[in-house]
Design a protein around this motif. Structure first.
Motif, PDB file in Angstrom:
ATOM      1  N   LYS A   6     -42.823  -0.536  -0.748  1.00 30.93           N
ATOM      2  CA  LYS A   6     -44.162  -0.269  -1.258  1.00 30.93           C
ATOM      3  C   LYS A   6     -44.866  -1.761  -1.964  1.00 30.93           C
ATOM      4  N   TYR A   9     -48.329  -3.036  -6.537  1.00 33.61           N
ATOM      5  CA  TYR A   9     -49.403  -2.441  -7.249  1.00 33.61           C
ATOM      6  C   TYR A   9     -50.020  -1.062  -6.453  1.00 33.61           C
ATOM      7  N   GLY A  10     -50.571  -0.263  -7.027  1.00 31.55           N
ATOM      8  CA  GLY A  10     -51.304   1.245  -6.623  1.00 31.55           C
ATOM      9  C   GLY A  10     -50.293   2.330  -6.600  1.00 31.55           C
ATOM     10  N   THR A  11     -48.791   2.085  -6.718  1.00 39.79           N
ATOM     11  CA  THR A  11     -48.198   3.398  -6.905  1.00 39.79           C
ATOM     12  C   THR A  11     -46.997   2.850  -8.053  1.00 39.79           C
ATOM     13  N   ILE A  12     -46.260   3.496  -8.531  1.00 42.11           N
ATOM     14  CA  ILE A  12     -45.419   3.107  -9.487  1.00 42.11           C
ATOM     15  C   ILE A  12     -43.983   2.598  -9.098  1.00 42.11           C
ATOM     16  N   TYR A  13     -43.935   2.817  -7.765  1.00 42.11           N
ATOM     17  CA  TYR A  13     -42.604   2.571  -7.126  1.00 42.11           C
ATOM     18  C   TYR A  13     -41.801   1.124  -7.228  1.00 42.11           C
ATOM     19  N   GLU A  16     -40.963   1.104 -10.975  1.00 42.52           N
ATOM     20  CA  GLU A  16     -39.740   1.912 -11.173  1.00 42.52           C
ATOM     21  C   GLU A  16     -38.716   1.206 -10.601  1.00 42.52           C
TER      22      GLU A  16
END
Length: 131
Positions: A6, A9-13, A16
């Motif tokens: 991924k 930015y835009g998700t937490i993946y 994390e």
């Protein structure tokens, strides 16, 4: 191995994954990372997350420079993913580690590999976590 697919930015993946990687390394696990698809953007130079960028997240990319201090020295970047996004190794951060077996010589952590080579590396892994 931690497989990163991924964008940063835009998700937490991405964040994390980075946090889990650092925890695993702190517990002396043999950690390697692979970056494919939009995951290659995680290692891009000059990431801008300023308030004017509209991203709304803190830039955590400088943390990747600490990976060598955690003995995380195997970062595999899929060549085809880079090419599909118009990127080269020159567009990525300069991530290095000090090789204690070679008189602490500074060496690159990033290894650009073909899709086929990465499949071979992944086949050798005991566990793969995908983010």
């Amino acid at each position: 191995m931690y497989l990163n697919r991924k964008a940063p930015y835009g998700t937490i993946y991405a964040l994390e994954s980075l946090e889990v990687v650092l925890v695993a390394a702190a517990f002396d696990q043999d950690v390697s990372l692979a970056f494919v698809d939009d995951g290659v953007y995680q290692l891009a130079k000059n990431q801008n997350t300023s308030p004017n960028s509209g991203i709304g997240m803190k830039n955590f990319s400088p943390t990747y420079k600490a990976l060598g201090d955690y003995d995380i020295t195997k970062l595999y970047i899929e060549k085809e993913s880079l090419e599909e996004r118009g990127l080269t190794l020159d567009n990525l951060m300069d991530l290095t580690y000090e090789d204690e077996d070679d008189d602490w010589a500074e060496k690159p952590s990033i290894r650009v590999v073909s899709r086929e080579e990465l499949a071979g590396v992944m086949d050798e892994q005991e566990v793969i976590f995908s983010f």
